[in-house]
Design a protein around this motif. Structure first.
Motif, short mmCIF file in Angstrom:
data_model
loop_
_atom_site.label_atom_id
_atom_site.label_comp_id
_atom_site.label_asym_id
_atom_site.label_seq_id
_atom_site.Cartn_x
_atom_site.Cartn_y
_atom_site.Cartn_z
N TYR A 10 18.91 -31.40 -7.14
CA TYR A 10 20.26 -31.78 -7.57
C TYR A 10 20.95 -32.54 -6.43
N ALA A 49 18.86 -28.78 -17.51
CA ALA A 49 18.51 -30.20 -17.59
C ALA A 49 17.17 -30.49 -16.95
N VAL A 74 11.95 -36.01 -12.01
CA VAL A 74 11.78 -34.57 -11.88
C VAL A 74 11.40 -33.95 -13.22
N CYS A 81 22.91 -45.03 -18.83
CA CYS A 81 22.29 -43.71 -18.91
C CYS A 81 23.02 -42.78 -19.88
N GLU A 103 21.64 -35.26 -21.20
CA GLU A 103 21.86 -33.94 -20.59
C GLU A 103 21.64 -33.99 -19.08
N PHE A 104 20.55 -34.64 -18.66
CA PHE A 104 20.25 -34.74 -17.24
C PHE A 104 21.32 -35.58 -16.53
N PRO A 143 16.99 -42.52 -12.09
CA PRO A 143 15.74 -42.41 -11.32
C PRO A 143 15.26 -40.97 -11.14
N MET A 144 16.21 -40.06 -10.85
CA MET A 144 15.79 -38.69 -10.57
C MET A 144 15.33 -37.93 -11.80
N LYS A 201 17.92 -35.70 -23.96
CA LYS A 201 17.49 -35.09 -22.68
C LYS A 201 17.96 -35.97 -21.52
N GLN A 216 22.33 -36.60 -6.00
CA GLN A 216 23.59 -37.16 -5.51
C GLN A 216 23.34 -38.29 -4.51
N ARG A 219 23.72 -25.69 -15.40
CA ARG A 219 23.51 -26.93 -16.16
C ARG A 219 22.30 -27.70 -15.63
N TYR A 220 22.16 -27.72 -14.29
CA TYR A 220 21.02 -28.45 -13.73
C TYR A 220 19.71 -27.73 -14.06
N ALA A 243 24.43 -33.51 -16.13
CA ALA A 243 24.28 -32.40 -15.17
C ALA A 243 24.29 -32.89 -13.73
N THR A 244 23.94 -34.15 -13.51
CA THR A 244 23.88 -34.68 -12.14
C THR A 244 25.07 -35.59 -11.82
N GLY A 245 26.03 -35.68 -12.75
CA GLY A 245 27.22 -36.50 -12.47
C GLY A 245 26.97 -37.99 -12.56
N THR A 302 27.00 -41.77 -13.48
CA THR A 302 28.11 -42.59 -13.97
C THR A 302 27.63 -43.89 -14.64
N ALA A 303 26.34 -44.25 -14.50
CA ALA A 303 25.88 -45.53 -15.03
C ALA A 303 25.97 -45.52 -16.56
N ARG A 324 22.40 -41.20 -6.63
CA ARG A 324 23.57 -41.76 -7.33
C ARG A 324 24.39 -42.65 -6.38
N GLU A 338 24.88 -46.47 -7.58
CA GLU A 338 26.24 -46.96 -7.80
C GLU A 338 26.51 -48.18 -6.92
#
Lengths: 131, 146
Positions: free
Chosen positions: A49, A21, B60, B38, B26-27, B56-57, B23, A53, A17-18, B30-32, B34-35, A56, A60
């Motif tokens: 990836y 993406a 890439v 987004c 999807e990103f 932010p990421m 997109k 994290q 998936r990454y 894929a990165t989990g 939670t905001a 994130r 958060e």
């Protein structure tokens, strides 16, 4: 402020998936046989990836994507799917409304991201001045 | 290995990336991420954004094509099989929102050789369609010597 510990276990298929993406289809992330052929234990996580994290954990804590001003990491090991990642963050100081944070990512007892530094905008409530 | 240190300072043509709502989603998935801004258009609009906000990421994604020019530059001759991503630094300015067009310049910031390994540092600078800076990246790569 504090940045809480973030724990996440990337599932078996997260690298696919990454890859989709991010557009990074390097076979070391997708093909166990190829990865072993170049001396890896098997498919490894994308370093970016893992960096996501770390990001994130900061956003958060900071209240959203706009809070993260900077993130710098060094990749020092290989992350693998199906094992828990732990992002530990320590606020080292707050200057001019920006929290400076040291971060590390551990998996299976080893640091796979070290010397990571984040800057999180937390506003300037202490000044009391209107924006 | 042939020295390529004379390539330091080389700049590549700018790339343009059109940021799509799905997109970003999807990103984010894929990165989990939670905001809500987004992932949820209503949440993004309620927060005052025109569309979904890129995590932010996501840098890439919109900087990839620019930095790929350097990674695959025949004048640098990087051996992809021996390439390791050593480090990454991103500094963010304005938020990137779905619908933005991001222009990125990449350049070779440094090349060095130590202990049989080659170190390549690329820098990227991205601006949105209004010319406002959104992200600067420093990409540190190691090519292990044979």
């Amino acid at each position: 402020m504090d940045v809480p510990e973030l724990k996440v276990t990337p599932d078996r298929y997260v690298t696919y998936r990454y890859a989709g993406a991010s557009g990074d289809f390097n076979p070391i992330h997708l093909d166990d046989e190829f990865a072993r052929g170049v001396g890896l234990p098997g498919r490894i996580l994308h370093g970016l990836y893992t960096m996501a994290q770390v990001a994130r954990a900061q956003t958060e804590a900071g209240g959203g994507p706009e809070s993260l001003r900077r993130l710098r990491v060094q990749f020092r090991g290989m992350g693998v799917p199906e094992a828990e990642l732990t992002v530990r963050s320590t606020v080292t100081g707050v200057r001019e409304g920006v929290a400076h944070v040291d971060c590390v990512v551990e998996q299976n007892g080893r640091a796979i991201v070290r010397n990571a530094e984040a800057e999180i905008a937390i506003g300037e409530p202490s000044t009391g001045a209107p924006a | 290995m042939a020295s390529t240190t004379h390539q330091v300072g080389k700049r590549y043509p700018p790339t343009v990336y059109a940021v799509g709502r799905e997109k970003i989603r999807e990103f984010a998935e894929a990165t989990g991420e939670t905001a809500p801004v987004c992932l949820d258009l209503d949440a993004a609009r309620a927060a005052g954004h025109a569309d979904l906000v890129a995590p932010p990421m996501f840098a890439v994604v919109y900087q990839k094509q620019a930095v790929w020019q350097a990674l695959f530059d025949p004048e640098l001759g990087i051996d992809f099989a021996m390439l390791v991503h050593g480090g990454q630094d991103f500094r963010w300015d304005d938020l990137v929102i779905a619908g933005d067009e991001i222009t990125t310049h990449a350049s070779v910031a440094d090349i060095s050789e130590r202990a049989g390994n080659s170190f390549y540092v690329f820098e990227t600078e991205s601006v949105n369609q209004r010319g406002e800076p959104v992200c600067r990246g420093t990409w540190s790569n190691v090519v292990r010597g044979a």
